[in-house]
Design a protein around this motif. Structure first.
Motif, mmCIF file in Angstrom:
data_model
loop_
_atom_site.group_PDB
_atom_site.id
_atom_site.type_symbol
_atom_site.label_atom_id
_atom_site.label_comp_id
_atom_site.label_asym_id
_atom_site.label_seq_id
_atom_site.Cartn_x
_atom_site.Cartn_y
_atom_site.Cartn_z
ATOM 1 N N GLN A 249 17.384 -8.518 -5.536
ATOM 2 C CA GLN A 249 16.815 -9.787 -5.983
ATOM 3 C C GLN A 249 15.670 -10.260 -5.110
ATOM 4 O OE1 GLN A 249 20.636 -12.211 -6.410
ATOM 5 N NE2 GLN A 249 19.409 -12.960 -8.108
ATOM 6 N N PHE A 250 15.504 -9.659 -3.943
ATOM 7 C CA PHE A 250 14.549 -10.176 -2.972
ATOM 8 C C PHE A 250 13.358 -9.248 -2.782
ATOM 9 C CE2 PHE A 250 18.699 -11.889 -1.580
ATOM 10 C CZ PHE A 250 18.411 -13.235 -1.714
ATOM 11 N N CYS A 251 12.208 -9.861 -2.494
ATOM 12 C CA CYS A 251 11.066 -9.113 -1.980
ATOM 13 C C CYS A 251 11.206 -9.067 -0.466
ATOM 14 C CB CYS A 251 9.751 -9.786 -2.367
ATOM 15 S SG CYS A 251 8.305 -8.980 -1.612
ATOM 16 N N THR A 252 11.283 -7.861 0.087
ATOM 17 C CA THR A 252 11.400 -7.662 1.531
ATOM 18 C C THR A 252 10.237 -6.831 2.047
ATOM 19 O OG1 THR A 252 12.823 -5.725 1.139
ATOM 20 C CG2 THR A 252 13.925 -7.848 1.488
ATOM 21 N N ALA A 253 9.099 -6.892 1.338
ATOM 22 C CA ALA A 253 7.972 -6.012 1.642
ATOM 23 C C ALA A 253 7.464 -6.170 3.067
ATOM 24 C CB ALA A 253 6.834 -6.262 0.651
ATOM 25 N N CYS A 254 7.522 -7.403 3.625
ATOM 26 C CA CYS A 254 7.002 -7.590 4.982
ATOM 27 C C CYS A 254 7.851 -6.870 6.018
ATOM 28 C CB CYS A 254 6.883 -9.068 5.313
ATOM 29 S SG CYS A 254 8.379 -10.019 5.025
ATOM 30 N N PHE A 255 9.076 -6.481 5.641
ATOM 31 C CA PHE A 255 9.957 -5.748 6.553
ATOM 32 C C PHE A 255 9.972 -4.248 6.296
ATOM 33 C CE2 PHE A 255 12.291 -9.893 5.809
ATOM 34 C CZ PHE A 255 11.771 -10.510 6.934
ATOM 35 N N ASP A 256 9.708 -3.838 5.054
ATOM 36 C CA ASP A 256 9.870 -2.419 4.729
ATOM 37 C C ASP A 256 8.718 -1.816 3.930
ATOM 38 O OD1 ASP A 256 10.258 -3.509 2.174
ATOM 39 O OD2 ASP A 256 12.447 -3.331 2.278
ATOM 40 N N GLY A 257 7.720 -2.617 3.566
ATOM 41 C CA GLY A 257 6.580 -2.085 2.824
ATOM 42 C C GLY A 257 6.858 -1.781 1.366
ATOM 43 N N ASP A 258 8.005 -2.232 0.853
ATOM 44 C CA ASP A 258 8.354 -1.993 -0.546
ATOM 45 C C ASP A 258 7.775 -3.131 -1.392
ATOM 46 O OD1 ASP A 258 9.433 -1.237 -2.958
ATOM 47 O OD2 ASP A 258 11.482 -1.854 -2.465
ATOM 48 N N TYR A 259 6.500 -3.003 -1.757
ATOM 49 C CA TYR A 259 5.813 -4.052 -2.499
ATOM 50 C C TYR A 259 6.176 -3.981 -3.979
ATOM 51 C CZ TYR A 259 2.912 -4.552 1.669
ATOM 52 O OH TYR A 259 2.477 -4.759 2.955
ATOM 53 N N PRO A 260 6.706 -5.069 -4.543
ATOM 54 C CA PRO A 260 7.084 -5.032 -5.957
ATOM 55 C C PRO A 260 5.890 -4.948 -6.887
ATOM 56 C CG PRO A 260 7.420 -7.229 -5.057
ATOM 57 C CD PRO A 260 7.106 -6.338 -3.904
ATOM 58 N N VAL A 261 4.744 -5.504 -6.469
ATOM 59 C CA VAL A 261 3.537 -5.468 -7.302
ATOM 60 C C VAL A 261 2.543 -4.524 -6.637
ATOM 61 C CG1 VAL A 261 1.762 -6.824 -8.462
ATOM 62 C CG2 VAL A 261 3.945 -7.895 -7.861
ATOM 63 N N PRO A 262 2.216 -3.404 -7.254
ATOM 64 C CA PRO A 262 1.282 -2.464 -6.631
ATOM 65 C C PRO A 262 -0.127 -3.037 -6.570
ATOM 66 C CG PRO A 262 1.782 -1.782 -8.876
ATOM 67 C CD PRO A 262 2.685 -2.935 -8.566
ATOM 68 N N MET A 263 -0.906 -2.576 -5.602
ATOM 69 C CA MET A 263 -2.278 -3.052 -5.449
ATOM 70 C C MET A 263 -3.139 -1.936 -4.895
ATOM 71 S SD MET A 263 -1.337 -5.362 -2.189
ATOM 72 C CE MET A 263 0.369 -5.277 -2.705
ATOM 73 N N ASP A 264 -4.454 -2.046 -5.108
ATOM 74 C CA ASP A 264 -5.339 -1.023 -4.564
ATOM 75 C C ASP A 264 -5.745 -1.409 -3.138
ATOM 76 O OD1 ASP A 264 -7.462 -2.875 -4.679
ATOM 77 O OD2 ASP A 264 -7.983 -2.251 -6.711
ATOM 78 N N GLU A 265 -6.460 -0.492 -2.487
ATOM 79 C CA GLU A 265 -6.789 -0.683 -1.080
ATOM 80 C C GLU A 265 -7.729 -1.854 -0.854
ATOM 81 O OE1 GLU A 265 -5.518 0.677 1.686
ATOM 82 O OE2 GLU A 265 -4.096 1.542 0.273
ATOM 83 N N SER A 266 -8.566 -2.180 -1.848
ATOM 84 C CA SER A 266 -9.511 -3.283 -1.658
ATOM 85 C C SER A 266 -8.778 -4.603 -1.446
ATOM 86 C CB SER A 266 -10.454 -3.392 -2.854
ATOM 87 O OG SER A 266 -9.734 -3.729 -4.028
ATOM 88 N N MET A 267 -7.611 -4.739 -2.098
ATOM 89 C CA MET A 267 -6.836 -5.960 -1.935
ATOM 90 C C MET A 267 -6.311 -6.089 -0.515
ATOM 91 S SD MET A 267 -5.554 -8.724 -3.117
ATOM 92 C CE MET A 267 -4.454 -9.828 -2.227
ATOM 93 N N ARG A 268 -6.067 -4.987 0.117
ATOM 94 C CA ARG A 268 -5.463 -4.993 1.441
ATOM 95 C C ARG A 268 -6.468 -5.354 2.536
ATOM 96 N NH1 ARG A 268 -0.568 -1.575 1.328
ATOM 97 N NH2 ARG A 268 -0.289 -0.854 -0.792
#
Length: 488
Positions: free
Chosen positions: A453-472
């Motif tokens: 149920q949770f977004c934990t991307a800041c801890f594990d890099g598992d981003y629910p919404v994909p993005m290209d490198e320019s966004m980063r």
């Protein structure tokens, strides 16, 4: 620099706050003011309120805290029956008055006002799509892009609800929206539900007077009763005086709420999953104690967000809890920065240790996160200067190893200390006697909910919404080159 690096807080920085109230014969501007006041922790750069009165909109917004932007004279000039409010912390677009919200635009059906909490990961693509040569951009925010997408959909012949859902179907990322029109109020969340949004009623639900807020604390301050969350992927329509909101899904949901809302961002008195976050934060402190207890004399918390976890840690270990750090509660996000000489002299704008409490003691200090390691190191030194003989740091979240792209201002990965160094190296950098983080498993266990149920991307890099490198690359991606260079 946009903000002096030495003065940036050593934690994740705020999301925005959105608020709306629909109530006939009520001072809706004043109610919105107090709602934003309760949500001030979510953004201190700018504030704004748009009020609808007989089909027309009056907008007031400026840089600063809610209490700096509004006074009673301003609010008295804003009568109406529907108000849209916003507190801003910049994520896409710099900290300038043109980027303050709400966004107000005109359509063939009349004006509308939009306030947005979140961040789009396809802002550049969306801007290209809506830039038909007739659009006059007045800001560099992704929020304005959403508003223009709504405007274009209305002017193509769609009604308000269809236009809103058409516009957000072009958006990728995090967006909790409140939108006011001459005839209705709308609340909407993205399909992941990354940022929160709740609604409640003023008086009896049958009165048809409704309130939308990023958190339940915004309802509490004006005496509104919580009814429900706007669900992930849902759009809710509130018609004036209608006791039954129209609720429907605009997209199939895949719930991934930001777990940092529970750990740090939201106020401890706001309710998630049927309880206050104070209770959740106490439990993560208890689990942190179970995972990393240490021999010491007392436990202290870094005000304010570290205190519930520190109390939980104290309860689980039996170590006494004490107030070892005093916070200046009248300091917001100050626009006046200390000089380098003042910083070197140890100016303490926000926190000051208590030598009477700390002297001669082995101290466990609980904080909610470490992002860069800069202010944490200064804090440890201040505790030692106050007489602490040992300083053991415990963090009530896992190591932050990845930046957030969904409405939270974090650095690039090479600036996140946990992404660059081992635990032992961070321990040495902070000059603590020991350091331990809460495990990801413990964080989820405390929530009593499915980890999916949770977004934990800041801890594990598992981003629910994909993005290209320019966004980063930069949160200032929409700025002119010269502006980005000056502010970055």
């Amino acid at each position: 620099m946009h903000q002096l690096e030495a003065e940036r807080p050593d934690r994740m920085e705020e999301a925005c706050g959105v608020f709306a109230v629909q109530a006939s014969e009520q001072p809706v501007a004043n109610l919105a003011y107090f709602g934003l006041y309760a949500l001030q922790h979510r953004g201190q750069e700018s504030a704004g309120i748009a009020v609808f009165n007989q089909g027309k909109v009056r907008l007031h917004k400026d840089m600063g805290l809610v209490s700096q932007v509004f006074d009673q004279d301003v609010l008295a000039r804003m009568p109406g029956d529907l108000a849209i409010g916003h507190n801003r912390y910049s994520t896409t677009g710099s900290s300038r008055v043109c980027n303050a919200q709400p966004v107000v635009l005109m359509t063939r059906l009349g004006p509308f006002a939009l306030a947005h909490n979140g961040n789009l990961v396809n802002a550049a693509e969306l801007r290209e799509r809506i830039d038909d040569g007739q659009v006059e951009f007045t800001s560099t925010t992704d929020s304005e892009l959403i508003a223009f997408a709504v405007q274009q959909a209305v002017d193509r012949g769609l009604d308000w609800k269809a236009a809103i859902t058409s516009a957000v179907s072009l958006c990728q990322g995090a967006f909790s929206l409140v939108i006011g029109t001459p005839g209705a109020l709308y609340g909407l969340r993205d399909g992941y539900g990354i940022r929160p949004l709740v609604f409640g009623s003023l008086g009896e639900e049958s009165s048809g007077q409704w309130v939308l807020s990023s958190e339940t604390c915004g309802l509490d301050i004006i005496g509104a009763a919580f009814v429900d969350d706007v669900q992930p992927g849902e759009i809710v329509t509130f018609l004036p005086g209608d006791p039954t909101p129209q609720r429907e899904s605009w997209i199939e949901p895949t719930t991934r709420m930001c777990v940092f809302e529970m750990i740090y961002f939201a106020r401890p008195d706001s309710r998630f999953f049927g309880e206050s976050l104070y209770s959740y934060r106490q439990r993560i402190g208890q689990i942190l104690a179970r995972e990393s207890a240490v021999e010491a004399d007392l436990v202290i918390g870094v005000p304010d967000s570290g205190i519930p976890a520190a109390i939980g840690y104290s309860q689980a270990t039996g170590l006494p809890y004490a107030d070892g750090l005093i916070k200046n509660r009248y300091v917001g996000r100050t626009f006046i920065q200390p000089t380098q000489a003042m910083r070197e002299a140890g100016i303490r704008v926000k926190l000051n240790p208590l030598p009477d409490v700390l002297n001669g003691k082995r101290v466990v200090v609980i904080d909610d996160s470490i992002v860069r390691g800069t202010t944490s190191r200064k804090l440890v030194q201040a505790l030692r200067d106050a007489g602490a003989t040992e300083v053991h740091m415990r963090i009530s979240s896992p190591p932050v190893t990845h930046p957030c792209f969904y409405g939270i201002d974090t650095d690039t990965q090479d600036q996140l200390i946990a992404a660059r160094y081992t635990l032992e190296e961070i321990e040495a950098h902070l000059k603590v006697d020991s350091l331990a983080y809460l495990s990801k498993e413990g964080m989820v266990e405390a929530a009593g909910a499915d980890s999916k149920q949770f977004c934990t991307a800041c801890f594990d890099g598992d981003y629910p919404v994909p993005m290209d490198e320019s966004m980063r690359s930069s949160k200032l991606m929409l700025e002119p080159a010269g502006v980005a260079a000056n502010l970055g």
